[in-house]
Design a protein around this motif. Structure first.
Motif, PDB file in Angstrom:
ATOM      1  N   GLU B 135       0.837  -1.207   0.000  1.00 16.23           N
ATOM      2  CA  GLU B 135       0.000   0.000   0.000  1.00 16.23           C
ATOM      3  C   GLU B 135       0.872   1.258   0.000  1.00 16.23           C
ATOM      4  O   GLU B 135       0.571   2.223  -0.693  1.00 16.23           O
ATOM      5  CB  GLU B 135      -0.917   0.012   1.229  1.00 16.23           C
ATOM      6  CG  GLU B 135      -2.072  -0.977   1.149  1.00 16.23           C
ATOM      7  CD  GLU B 135      -2.979  -0.718  -0.041  1.00 16.23           C
ATOM      8  OE1 GLU B 135      -3.264   0.450  -0.330  1.00 16.23           O
ATOM      9  OE2 GLU B 135      -3.389  -1.705  -0.687  1.00 16.23           O
ATOM     10  N   LEU B 136       1.947   1.216   0.783  1.00 15.84           N
ATOM     11  CA  LEU B 136       2.834   2.375   0.848  1.00 15.84           C
ATOM     12  C   LEU B 136       3.484   2.635  -0.507  1.00 15.84           C
ATOM     13  O   LEU B 136       3.664   3.773  -0.924  1.00 15.84           O
ATOM     14  CB  LEU B 136       3.916   2.157   1.909  1.00 15.84           C
ATOM     15  CG  LEU B 136       3.448   2.185   3.361  1.00 15.84           C
ATOM     16  CD1 LEU B 136       4.602   1.849   4.284  1.00 15.84           C
ATOM     17  CD2 LEU B 136       2.890   3.544   3.714  1.00 15.84           C
ATOM     18  N   ARG B 137       3.814   1.547  -1.198  1.00 12.76           N
ATOM     19  CA  ARG B 137       4.404   1.705  -2.522  1.00 12.76           C
ATOM     20  C   ARG B 137       3.426   2.380  -3.465  1.00 12.76           C
ATOM     21  O   ARG B 137       3.794   3.238  -4.258  1.00 12.76           O
ATOM     22  CB  ARG B 137       4.772   0.339  -3.097  1.00 12.76           C
ATOM     23  CG  ARG B 137       6.124  -0.148  -2.672  1.00 12.76           C
ATOM     24  CD  ARG B 137       6.403  -1.497  -3.246  1.00 12.76           C
ATOM     25  NE  ARG B 137       6.634  -1.462  -4.684  1.00 12.76           N
ATOM     26  CZ  ARG B 137       6.808  -2.545  -5.425  1.00 12.76           C
ATOM     27  NH1 ARG B 137       6.757  -3.733  -4.873  1.00 12.76           N
ATOM     28  NH2 ARG B 137       7.023  -2.447  -6.709  1.00 12.76           N
ATOM     29  N   LYS B 138       2.154   1.964  -3.365  1.00 13.92           N
ATOM     30  CA  LYS B 138       1.138   2.498  -4.281  1.00 13.92           C
ATOM     31  C   LYS B 138       1.015   4.007  -4.144  1.00 13.92           C
ATOM     32  O   LYS B 138       0.744   4.697  -5.114  1.00 13.92           O
ATOM     33  CB  LYS B 138      -0.219   1.847  -3.991  1.00 13.92           C
ATOM     34  CG  LYS B 138      -0.389   0.503  -4.674  1.00 13.92           C
ATOM     35  CD  LYS B 138      -1.803   0.006  -4.466  1.00 13.92           C
ATOM     36  CE  LYS B 138      -1.831  -1.507  -4.490  1.00 13.92           C
ATOM     37  NZ  LYS B 138      -2.995  -2.021  -3.775  1.00 13.92           N
ATOM     38  N   VAL B 139       1.154   4.525  -2.915  1.00 10.08           N
ATOM     39  CA  VAL B 139       1.008   5.966  -2.735  1.00 10.08           C
ATOM     40  C   VAL B 139       2.361   6.671  -2.692  1.00 10.08           C
ATOM     41  O   VAL B 139       2.453   7.817  -2.286  1.00 10.08           O
ATOM     42  CB  VAL B 139       0.203   6.302  -1.461  1.00 10.08           C
ATOM     43  CG1 VAL B 139      -1.233   5.895  -1.638  1.00 10.08           C
ATOM     44  CG2 VAL B 139       0.796   5.629  -0.247  1.00 10.08           C
ATOM     45  N   ASN B 140       3.404   5.964  -3.140  1.00  7.87           N
ATOM     46  CA  ASN B 140       4.723   6.569  -3.244  1.00  7.87           C
ATOM     47  C   ASN B 140       5.311   7.036  -1.918  1.00  7.87           C
ATOM     48  O   ASN B 140       6.036   8.023  -1.869  1.00  7.87           O
ATOM     49  CB  ASN B 140       4.701   7.733  -4.223  1.00  7.87           C
ATOM     50  CG  ASN B 140       5.275   7.306  -5.557  1.00  7.87           C
ATOM     51  OD1 ASN B 140       6.374   6.753  -5.603  1.00  7.87           O
ATOM     52  ND2 ASN B 140       4.527   7.508  -6.611  1.00  7.87           N
ATOM     53  N   ALA B 141       4.958   6.375  -0.851  1.00  9.12           N
ATOM     54  CA  ALA B 141       5.618   6.649   0.433  1.00  9.12           C
ATOM     55  C   ALA B 141       6.718   5.606   0.566  1.00  9.12           C
ATOM     56  O   ALA B 141       6.550   4.576   1.205  1.00  9.12           O
ATOM     57  CB  ALA B 141       4.626   6.547   1.580  1.00  9.12           C
ATOM     58  N   LEU B 142       7.847   5.875  -0.113  1.00  7.51           N
ATOM     59  CA  LEU B 142       8.822   4.810  -0.296  1.00  7.51           C
ATOM     60  C   LEU B 142       9.849   4.711   0.820  1.00  7.51           C
ATOM     61  O   LEU B 142      10.473   3.682   1.006  1.00  7.51           O
ATOM     62  CB  LEU B 142       9.539   4.991  -1.635  1.00  7.51           C
ATOM     63  CG  LEU B 142       8.599   4.964  -2.853  1.00  7.51           C
ATOM     64  CD1 LEU B 142       9.377   5.180  -4.117  1.00  7.51           C
ATOM     65  CD2 LEU B 142       7.846   3.656  -2.929  1.00  7.51           C
TER      66      LEU B 142
END
Lengths: 192, 157
Positions: B135-142
């Protein structure tokens, strides 16, 4: 005349300050948050062309199954040996043809240096425990940090963590990249 | 009698306690400056894993926390690991909106440097952690941080 103004007793001031002190002691926490910093890969663009395949000799597959057993390159391995295995794999001291390639690269402040093309692929199962996962992540990071330390000592005379200059720091990071890739999630241990 | 009194009764000077408050105030200010107020009440039990290769999170204002662990009130919420965001339980699907809200609450220049710190109980299975990471990847919170304590548990195994 105000000559005889009575002195206020300041003895109880300490008690008031103590009360405040104890209040702050109880309500606050001292923990400075620390942990293993990682950068996740960006989301995959479905239209983008697939990345060029990485040669098999350059990949160290580290697999943790649902019973927290560790497998390195298809062999069951103890966590204690993971660090030394990883270091050996990345450096490839004997120039084995099954171990990763090295390429000469020019890096500022260091000149020409052999950079390993090794990539560590970490895969885990859905039922792997978080503790084991962190232990493995930590050992892999430790291996890379060890190598950086060695290089830094050799080139600059101080361990990596004590490098003051940002440029030297960057050079060492470039020479020993933190190449840990995490696979897209999948069930390694079969259906559960 | 009078003579006896005279020999033992040398008047001792009372020590001034006027500076004691100052000392205590100094301690008080020290604690006020070095400590951080506990922001959220944890509803999940988290015992963090140990690691040695850790870095400190320098700027606390850039960090948002995701807590994963077994609920404290097991009679009410069961023993399955749950995600806590801010002051409430959440599901994996709530993470994008949580990250969005966290982003909006920071100044624009700081947004690229934001870190998501995952405080996860050591006995949690990786399934839920992986879901959160996706989910974090999807919103670019890398940029993420696996919160750990300093120490090594390899020798114990």
């Amino acid at each position: 005349m105000a000559r005889m103004s009575p002195e206020i007793n300041a003895g109880s001031m300490a008690d008031i300050a103590f009360l405040l002190l104890i209040f702050f002691l109880v309500t606050t926490t001292m923990d400075i948050d620390s942990g293993i910093l990682r950068v996740l890969p960006p989301p995959i663009d479905p239209n983008a062309p697939p990345p060029p395949p990485v040669k098999e000799r350059n990949v160290l597959v580290v697999l943790v199954d649902q019973f927290d057993r560790l497998m390195v390159k298809g062999q069951i391995e103890d966590v204690k040996n993971l660090r030394s295995r990883t270091k050996e794999f990345i450096t490839n001291p004997s120039n084995d043809s099954k171990m990763p390639e090295k390429r000469m690269e020019y890096i500022e402040h260091m000149g020409d240096i052999e950079v390993s093309r090794a990539v560590i692929s970490l895969q885990n199962d859905k039922n792997t425990s978080y503790e084991m996962y962190i232990t493995v992540q930590n050992e892999l990071a430790a291996a890379i940090n060890d190598l950086r330390d060695e290089l830094s000592r050799q080139k600059f005379g101080v361990p990596f963590s004590e490098l003051k200059s940002e440029e030297f720091n960057k050079a060492v990071r470039q020479a020993v990249p933190m190449a840990i890739s995490e696979a897209e999630p999948k069930d390694v241990g079969g259906k559960k | 009698m009078g003579r006896f009194k005279k020999s033992g009764g040398s008047r001792s000077q009372a020590i001034s306690t006027a500076s004691l408050p100052d000392i205590i105030f100094m301690l008080l200010f020290f604690f006020m400056v070095t400590t951080v107020m506990r922001e959220t009440t944890l509803f999940v039990k988290i015992s963090m894993p140990l690691a040695t290769e850790i870095q400190k999170l320098e700027r606390k204002s850039l960090v948002s926390f995701v807590y994963i662990g077994t609920p404290v009130q097991t009679q009410m919420y069961g023993t399955e690991p749950k995600i806590q965001l801010n002051d409430a339980f959440a599901s994996v699907n709530d993470i994008p909106s949580f990250i969005e809200a966290e982003r909006l609450s920071r100044p624009e220049g700081d947004r690229p440097m934001m870190i998501t710190s995952m405080k996860v109980d050591r006995n949690t299975k990786m399934g839920i952690v992986t879901d959160v990471k996706q989910e974090l990847r999807k919103v670019n919170a890398l940029k993420i941080n696996y919160s750990t304590l300093k120490g090594s548990d390899i020798a114990a195994k």
